[in-house]
Design a protein around this motif. Sequence first.
Motif, PDB file in Angstrom:
ATOM      1  N   ALA A   1      39.232  26.490  32.711  1.00 34.86           N
ATOM      2  CA  ALA A   1      40.242  25.492  32.065  1.00 34.86           C
ATOM      3  C   ALA A   1      40.889  26.251  31.306  1.00 34.86           C
ATOM      4  CB  ALA A   1      39.715  24.365  31.311  1.00 34.86           C
ATOM      5  N   SER A   2      41.080  27.507  31.460  1.00 31.81           N
ATOM      6  CA  SER A   2      42.166  28.271  30.747  1.00 31.81           C
ATOM      7  C   SER A   2      43.785  28.690  31.064  1.00 31.81           C
ATOM      8  CB  SER A   2      41.786  29.573  30.680  1.00 31.81           C
ATOM      9  OG  SER A   2      41.581  30.257  33.042  1.00 31.81           O
ATOM     10  N   GLY A   3      43.752  27.649  32.544  1.00 31.57           N
ATOM     11  CA  GLY A   3      45.206  27.514  32.893  1.00 31.57           C
ATOM     12  C   GLY A   3      45.559  25.592  32.731  1.00 31.57           C
ATOM     13  N   ASP A   4      47.262  26.212  33.382  1.00 30.52           N
ATOM     14  CA  ASP A   4      47.388  25.131  33.520  1.00 30.52           C
ATOM     15  C   ASP A   4      46.463  23.249  34.072  1.00 30.52           C
ATOM     16  OD1 ASP A   4      49.677  25.209  31.933  1.00 30.52           O
ATOM     17  OD2 ASP A   4      50.878  25.973  33.950  1.00 30.52           O
ATOM     18  N   ASP A   5      46.208  23.432  35.022  1.00 29.81           N
ATOM     19  CA  ASP A   5      45.397  22.587  35.390  1.00 29.81           C
ATOM     20  C   ASP A   5      43.935  23.217  35.587  1.00 29.81           C
ATOM     21  OD1 ASP A   5      47.564  20.693  36.371  1.00 29.81           O
ATOM     22  OD2 ASP A   5      48.384  22.200  38.238  1.00 29.81           O
ATOM     23  N   LEU A   6      43.139  22.379  35.597  1.00 30.95           N
ATOM     24  CA  LEU A   6      41.502  23.015  35.875  1.00 30.95           C
ATOM     25  C   LEU A   6      40.967  23.581  37.126  1.00 30.95           C
ATOM     26  CD1 LEU A   6      38.789  22.520  34.494  1.00 30.95           C
ATOM     27  CD2 LEU A   6      38.601  20.129  35.587  1.00 30.95           C
ATOM     28  N   GLU A   7      40.365  24.096  37.376  1.00 33.81           N
ATOM     29  CA  GLU A   7      40.170  25.244  38.487  1.00 33.81           C
ATOM     30  C   GLU A   7      38.633  24.591  38.093  1.00 33.81           C
ATOM     31  OE1 GLU A   7      41.722  27.860  39.649  1.00 33.81           O
ATOM     32  OE2 GLU A   7      43.934  27.681  40.083  1.00 33.81           O
ATOM     33  N   ILE A   8      37.373  24.176  39.638  1.00 38.67           N
ATOM     34  CA  ILE A   8      36.631  24.014  39.221  1.00 38.67           C
ATOM     35  C   ILE A   8      35.708  24.774  41.011  1.00 38.67           C
ATOM     36  CG2 ILE A   8      34.091  23.234  39.703  1.00 38.67           C
ATOM     37  CD1 ILE A   8      34.924  21.226  37.918  1.00 38.67           C
ATOM     38  N   THR A   9      35.368  25.688  40.465  1.00 38.91           N
ATOM     39  CA  THR A   9      34.490  26.842  42.354  1.00 38.91           C
ATOM     40  C   THR A   9      33.432  26.870  42.040  1.00 38.91           C
ATOM     41  OG1 THR A   9      36.330  27.720  41.726  1.00 38.91           O
ATOM     42  CG2 THR A   9      34.699  28.852  43.788  1.00 38.91           C
TER      43      THR A   9
END
Length: 485
Positions: A168-176
């Motif tokens: 959640a550190s970017g402009d969008d949430l990335e779940i991997t």
Amino acid sequence: MAIELGPRHLRGVVVDQQVDALRVVASFCEPRPDLPKAEVAAWMKTVFDRHGVPRNACILAVPRDEVVVKRLHLTTPRADELPEMVDLALRDDLHFGEDLPVIDFLVDHDTNESTNLLAAALPVSSLKRGRERMVSTGRPIAAMSLRLLGVRNLAGDIHGATTVCIDASGDDLEITLLAGRDVTVTRSASISSESDDRIESVVREVRRTWLSWQVEAEGPDVDRIMVFGSSEVADAVMTLMAELSSVKIEHVTSRSGIADSEQHPDLCWPLLGLIMGARSGDALIDFLNPRQPPDLAARRRQMALGVIAVLIILFGAIWTIGNVRTAGLRSKLAELETQRARLEPAWLRHHRDRYRLTHLDLWTGVHPDWVGSISVLIDRLEPVGSVVLDEVSGSLNYGGVDAPRNASSSEWTVDASTSLVLKVEAASRELGESFRQTWVQDSQWSVGTSGADTEDGQRLPFGLTIELILAEDDTVGNQPEAVSE
């Protein structure tokens, strides 16, 4: 250093190589103003200069929502076949319109019969735009890779544990979802830019993703959860996951290999992961240098180039030898020209003298045979007493030497003729005509008359005059030897 230009923020981190770790010397996250595309590079340069970002090559991170990512299982173990097979398998899922894709992949593991890999495609326009912007700032791109691979480098377990990475550190949430160090599932979700709404939207998307995995028949057995981002977001996510699962959860605030510093890269940990992977030599997806299929025609092209090189060397050697020989021949020609200029006057003078000698020999070589002609005349005064020679006169008609300009000396001629005028008295007209007939029958002489026959001779009753001209040029003596041209 690693840079990421998101839709709402510009993030960057600069590290310094220590003896056994990397030390963060600069870390920033600047809100992106609403600027025309042409002014974005200038604004980025201003931010870089303000934070002391050096003018070095950097890694440019690409968010998940800008690329198409797909896991592939290909039935081939041959590395040379993978680029074309990945390209064919991935193009069906591309929706870039008329924009061409840049495709690269990362092999997870392979067997004797198949290969598992992670493939990604990026529009060419995004690649060109990112490269041009970074070059404009004076910081060219060394590599352009996925942001989620930085997360994988930080959270992947070499022992094979399954890890859920919530970035959640970017402009969008990335779940991997990682199986060991292999990326098995990845998704991106838009979240609000406002602080309060941002936490709520992150929690909502994490809940949705987790519950969707739990209801799947083949849902993953998660060993641990790792959260990247600010402490506020991390606390909310950790509280949620504590309600939904008993899986161990961790907020990433430090990592082995990263030395402590005054900088707190809470929003730049994925970028640090990319730098760590590049430093350790890990393979990564690089859109700047994508994997290409082997050039099957390279061998033939090399052979053709080799033949061309040999021909160039051969022709060069021939040209060099020719130039050397030409220079030698020109030197000899110059020597001969010098010798010719020195000898030509003497040579011309010699031949001029020979022509003169030939001309004089022809001029003085005219010798009429007067005695022989008189002897023939006397012999023809027959019968004795019937024909009397009253008077004889001879003349040499000399026209000089005929030497045409373009003729050789062997073709020169002498214009000369001999003539005799005979005054004869005969006992009768018949005898006089008989005497004249003897000269007519002689082919060497041309017979003419210089006056009319008369019948008032002083010794004999019938007088006649005969003009004789030597038919051929027998008046000229032996011809001199011809002068060679």
